[in-house]
Design a protein around this motif. Structure first.
Motif, PDB file in Angstrom:
ATOM      1  N   HIS A   1     -13.918  53.884  31.744  1.00  0.00           N
ATOM      2  CA  HIS A   1     -13.582  52.541  31.290  1.00  0.00           C
ATOM      3  C   HIS A   1     -14.580  51.512  31.808  1.00  0.00           C
ATOM      4  O   HIS A   1     -15.006  50.622  31.064  1.00  0.00           O
ATOM      5  CB  HIS A   1     -12.172  52.161  31.751  1.00  0.00           C
ATOM      6  N   VAL A   2     -14.973  51.641  33.068  1.00  0.00           N
ATOM      7  CA  VAL A   2     -15.909  50.681  33.643  1.00  0.00           C
ATOM      8  C   VAL A   2     -17.259  50.756  32.944  1.00  0.00           C
ATOM      9  O   VAL A   2     -17.907  49.729  32.708  1.00  0.00           O
ATOM     10  CB  VAL A   2     -16.070  50.908  35.156  1.00  0.00           C
TER      11      VAL A   2
ATOM     12  N   HIS B   1     -19.535  48.282  40.925  1.00  0.00           N
ATOM     13  CA  HIS B   1     -20.077  47.943  39.609  1.00  0.00           C
ATOM     14  C   HIS B   1     -20.083  46.427  39.476  1.00  0.00           C
ATOM     15  O   HIS B   1     -19.060  45.781  39.551  1.00  0.00           O
ATOM     16  CB  HIS B   1     -19.233  48.560  38.484  1.00  0.00           C
ATOM     17  N   LYS B   2     -21.266  45.881  39.281  1.00  0.00           N
ATOM     18  CA  LYS B   2     -21.407  44.429  39.141  1.00  0.00           C
ATOM     19  C   LYS B   2     -21.584  44.105  37.665  1.00  0.00           C
ATOM     20  O   LYS B   2     -22.600  44.436  37.060  1.00  0.00           O
ATOM     21  CB  LYS B   2     -22.611  43.932  39.943  1.00  0.00           C
TER      22      LYS B   2
ATOM     23  N   VAL C   1     -25.852  30.399  41.749  1.00  0.00           N
ATOM     24  CA  VAL C   1     -25.890  31.810  42.120  1.00  0.00           C
ATOM     25  C   VAL C   1     -26.669  32.583  41.068  1.00  0.00           C
ATOM     26  O   VAL C   1     -26.959  32.073  39.980  1.00  0.00           O
ATOM     27  CB  VAL C   1     -24.467  32.415  42.233  1.00  0.00           C
ATOM     28  N   TYR C   2     -27.018  33.812  41.387  1.00  0.00           N
ATOM     29  CA  TYR C   2     -27.595  34.720  40.401  1.00  0.00           C
ATOM     30  C   TYR C   2     -26.484  35.509  39.732  1.00  0.00           C
ATOM     31  O   TYR C   2     -25.456  35.819  40.356  1.00  0.00           O
ATOM     32  CB  TYR C   2     -28.566  35.694  41.066  1.00  0.00           C
ATOM     33  N   LEU C   3     -26.649  35.835  38.486  1.00  0.00           N
ATOM     34  CA  LEU C   3     -25.754  36.733  37.770  1.00  0.00           C
ATOM     35  C   LEU C   3     -26.439  38.089  37.695  1.00  0.00           C
ATOM     36  O   LEU C   3     -27.304  38.322  36.852  1.00  0.00           O
ATOM     37  CB  LEU C   3     -25.456  36.195  36.366  1.00  0.00           C
ATOM     38  N   GLU C   4     -26.092  38.953  38.632  1.00  0.00           N
ATOM     39  CA  GLU C   4     -26.688  40.287  38.676  1.00  0.00           C
ATOM     40  C   GLU C   4     -25.812  41.277  37.909  1.00  0.00           C
ATOM     41  O   GLU C   4     -24.646  41.009  37.639  1.00  0.00           O
ATOM     42  CB  GLU C   4     -26.836  40.785  40.121  1.00  0.00           C
ATOM     43  N   ASP C   5     -26.363  42.418  37.595  1.00  0.00           N
ATOM     44  CA  ASP C   5     -25.556  43.486  37.024  1.00  0.00           C
ATOM     45  C   ASP C   5     -26.108  44.828  37.487  1.00  0.00           C
ATOM     46  O   ASP C   5     -27.314  44.984  37.692  1.00  0.00           O
ATOM     47  CB  ASP C   5     -25.499  43.403  35.496  1.00  0.00           C
ATOM     48  N   LYS C   6     -25.200  45.773  37.653  1.00  0.00           N
ATOM     49  CA  LYS C   6     -25.596  47.106  38.094  1.00  0.00           C
ATOM     50  C   LYS C   6     -24.373  48.018  38.004  1.00  0.00           C
ATOM     51  O   LYS C   6     -23.274  47.642  38.408  1.00  0.00           O
ATOM     52  CB  LYS C   6     -26.102  47.063  39.544  1.00  0.00           C
ATOM     53  N   MET C   7     -24.561  49.208  37.485  1.00  0.00           N
ATOM     54  CA  MET C   7     -23.504  50.210  37.410  1.00  0.00           C
ATOM     55  C   MET C   7     -23.867  51.362  38.329  1.00  0.00           C
ATOM     56  O   MET C   7     -24.851  52.068  38.101  1.00  0.00           O
ATOM     57  CB  MET C   7     -23.370  50.717  35.970  1.00  0.00           C
ATOM     58  N   PHE C   8     -23.118  51.534  39.405  1.00  0.00           N
ATOM     59  CA  PHE C   8     -23.361  52.631  40.341  1.00  0.00           C
ATOM     60  C   PHE C   8     -22.544  53.848  39.927  1.00  0.00           C
ATOM     61  O   PHE C   8     -21.381  53.728  39.526  1.00  0.00           O
ATOM     62  CB  PHE C   8     -22.982  52.217  41.769  1.00  0.00           C
ATOM     63  N   SER C   9     -23.145  55.011  40.026  1.00  0.00           N
ATOM     64  CA  SER C   9     -22.445  56.237  39.638  1.00  0.00           C
ATOM     65  C   SER C   9     -21.710  56.886  40.807  1.00  0.00           C
ATOM     66  O   SER C   9     -20.745  57.628  40.597  1.00  0.00           O
ATOM     67  CB  SER C   9     -23.435  57.241  39.037  1.00  0.00           C
TER      68      SER C   9
ATOM     69  N   PRO D   1     -30.988  59.063  41.992  1.00  0.00           N
ATOM     70  CA  PRO D   1     -32.078  58.073  42.022  1.00  0.00           C
ATOM     71  C   PRO D   1     -31.677  56.710  41.470  1.00  0.00           C
ATOM     72  O   PRO D   1     -32.105  55.676  41.978  1.00  0.00           O
ATOM     73  CB  PRO D   1     -33.170  58.724  41.165  1.00  0.00           C
ATOM     74  N   SER D   2     -30.833  56.691  40.437  1.00  0.00           N
ATOM     75  CA  SER D   2     -30.445  55.410  39.833  1.00  0.00           C
ATOM     76  C   SER D   2     -29.653  54.542  40.803  1.00  0.00           C
ATOM     77  O   SER D   2     -29.704  53.308  40.737  1.00  0.00           O
ATOM     78  CB  SER D   2     -29.625  55.644  38.563  1.00  0.00           C
ATOM     79  N   ASP D   3     -28.922  55.163  41.708  1.00  0.00           N
ATOM     80  CA  ASP D   3     -28.129  54.395  42.669  1.00  0.00           C
ATOM     81  C   ASP D   3     -28.989  53.744  43.747  1.00  0.00           C
ATOM     82  O   ASP D   3     -28.524  52.859  44.463  1.00  0.00           O
ATOM     83  CB  ASP D   3     -27.071  55.290  43.333  1.00  0.00           C
ATOM     84  N   ALA D   4     -30.229  54.188  43.872  1.00  0.00           N
ATOM     85  CA  ALA D   4     -31.139  53.594  44.853  1.00  0.00           C
ATOM     86  C   ALA D   4     -31.842  52.356  44.309  1.00  0.00           C
ATOM     87  O   ALA D   4     -32.475  51.612  45.067  1.00  0.00           O
ATOM     88  CB  ALA D   4     -32.178  54.630  45.301  1.00  0.00           C
TER      89      ALA D   4
END
Length: 469
Positions: free
Chosen positions: A372-373, A323-324, A300-308, A180-183
């Motif tokens: 590490h990421v 991974h942003k 630009v926007y500074l987005e962040d997100k960690m995909f599993s 679900p978090s990846d969605a």
């Protein structure tokens, strides 16, 4: 190399989507491994933002392995220190880079250098991906122009809004196997304006005479902005202005994708009066803006997100597609390149192109990179709070970092981060040129076997030294 050719069953044919920094470095390493690849880029011409990019000791040894370090030095400046000032230009923080320090560039210079190493027939522009499909026999991509391509492995290196990830996750969601978090969508917490000046007079901007990037960050007191400055090659200065969306309720609608030069005039007027340190002229930001061509200014926007989910079947993600990270810790590009290095190592070590061996290689990539990421992702968010944040809590965090944590502890943390230096395991390792600790390199089984066989062959070819009776 024809990406539609039949696989030989041993060496994977790789389709790379995205001609950014990670995709280009990955292709260069694949070339050294004699692994066939093709690159597909949706843009007709790639124009990287004119922002600063710094490469640290975490990735610089790879350029030595590829015999690119001297060229890298010629288009960059060393970065040995980073200073932080308040809005009154009083220094409140200072960081000494560990080991060999950083190399700082205007992003287009690094991009052009990497692109020059890619044969023209290996990269295809105007290829917008509209669909991907994979099965036990391979993977296919379909482009908006009606063309399609087949390979053994698909690498999504196409940025934060990756078409490869979108297609992969859509299918996984339909199969009810997507976490679900990846969605969830990427988080947009900050906006950023960036610019790179034309060549400047070192007499007016003393930092240019030092031949060091001289990185600084100014944290506004009375304004909800932070602005950063770096010297780069050719007597140019890159600058950026970061705004925290949470503290600026009138900020532009965050559903927009970004801004072009034509929409920057009002914003530029708002930031012109921001003060600059003496090394950067001691005037105001407007002095630099006046020396920056309008086409070199972007927002630009500074987005962040960690995909599993970094891979599924024959599709794998690297860089911002996986991974942003926020740019606050300066590790976004570095981590994207580390992805490229580790994935190439795993593909070199692959046995066959069977589904089982492909899965084993991609699982190894994930196992090596994900821990590490995750650490770097958390660090980038934490660093953003005390570098860019203007809420009461974030100001308290900033005070604690700069006043309560001793310098030796900050340097110890920096050295710990610099210890992670993955290299290309099928090339001779670059030596450690500083006294700091470096984490052991993950072994490559195929390379070790090849080197053992090479030594045995060399030994067998040596003339006998036995005494003649």
């Amino acid at each position: 190399m024809d990406s539609n050719r039949p696989s030989d069953g041993k060496t994977p044919t790789v389709l790379i989507v995205g001609a950014g920094l990670a995709g280009l470095l990955f292709a260069i390493i694949l070339d050294r491994a004699s692994i066939p690849y093709q690159i597909y880029e949706k843009a007709k011409v790639v124009k990287p933002l004119g922002s600063i990019i710094s490469l640290s000791a975490n990735i610089l040894p790879v350029f030595e392995q590829l015999s690119l370090y001297e060229e890298l030095e010629s288009i960059s400046l060393p970065g040995s220190t980073f200073e932080i000032f308040n809005g009154k230009i009083k220094r409140i923080g200072f960081f000494q880079m560990s080991g060999r320090g950083n190399r700082s560039f205007s992003r287009p210079r690094l991009y052009d250098m990497l692109l020059s190493k890619i044969p023209a027939d290996r990269i295809h522009y105007g290829k917008k991906i509209v669909n991907t499909a994979q099965d036990k026999d391979g993977v296919n991509i379909t482009c908006a122009d009606g063309t399609s391509y087949h390979g053994d492995l698909l690498v999504g290196a196409d940025g934060a809004y990756s078409a490869v990830r979108t297609s992969l996750y859509k299918q996984m969601a339909e199969d009810k196997i997507l976490p679900p978090s990846d969605a969830e969508e990427l988080k947009k917490g900050y906006t950023c304006a960036v610019g790179t000046s034309r060549p400047l007079d070192a007499a007016k901007f003393p930092v240019l005479a030092k031949k060091d990037s001289g990185g600084v960050l100014v944290i506004g007191d009375e304004v909800m902005y932070c602005w950063g400055l770096f010297a780069v090659n050719d007597n140019r200065i890159t600058w950026d202005v970061v705004s925290q969306i949470a503290t600026r309720p009138n900020e532009e609608d965050v559903r927009d994708a970004g801004w072009g030069p034509e929409s920057n005039s009002d914003f530029v007027k708002e930031i012109r009066h921001f003060k600059l340190p003496e090394a950067y002229g001691g005037g105001v930001l407007g002095d630099l803006i006046d020396e920056t061509p309008p086409e070199n200014i972007s927002r630009v926007y500074l987005e962040d997100k960690m995909f599993s989910t970094l891979f599924h079947n024959r599709t794998v993600l690297i860089g911002d597609a996986a991974h942003k990270l926020l740019p606050s810790s300066g590790q976004g590009a570095v981590n994207a390149m580390e992805d490229a290095v580790i994935l190439a190592n795993c593909l070199y070590d692959i046995g066959t192109t069977s589904p089982g061996d492909i899965k084993a290689a991609l699982q190894s990539y994930k196992d090596q990179r994900l821990p590490h990421v995750i650490e770097q992702y958390k660090a980038s968010k934490a660093t953003a709070k005390f570098m860019y944040g203007h809420t009461f809590l974030e100001r308290c965090i900033r005070f604690a970092v700069f006043n309560l944590i001793p310098t030796w502890k900050m340097n110890e943390m920096t050295q710990k981060d610099a210890a992670y230096r993955p290299q290309i395991t099928f090339l001779p390792l670059a030596p450690n040129l500083d006294a700091s600790y470096v984490e052991p390199q993950f072994p490559n089984r195929r390379y070790e076997v090849e080197q053992k066989a090479k030594k045995e062959a060399e030994h067998a070819s040596q003339p006998s030294t036995a005494a003649v009776v």
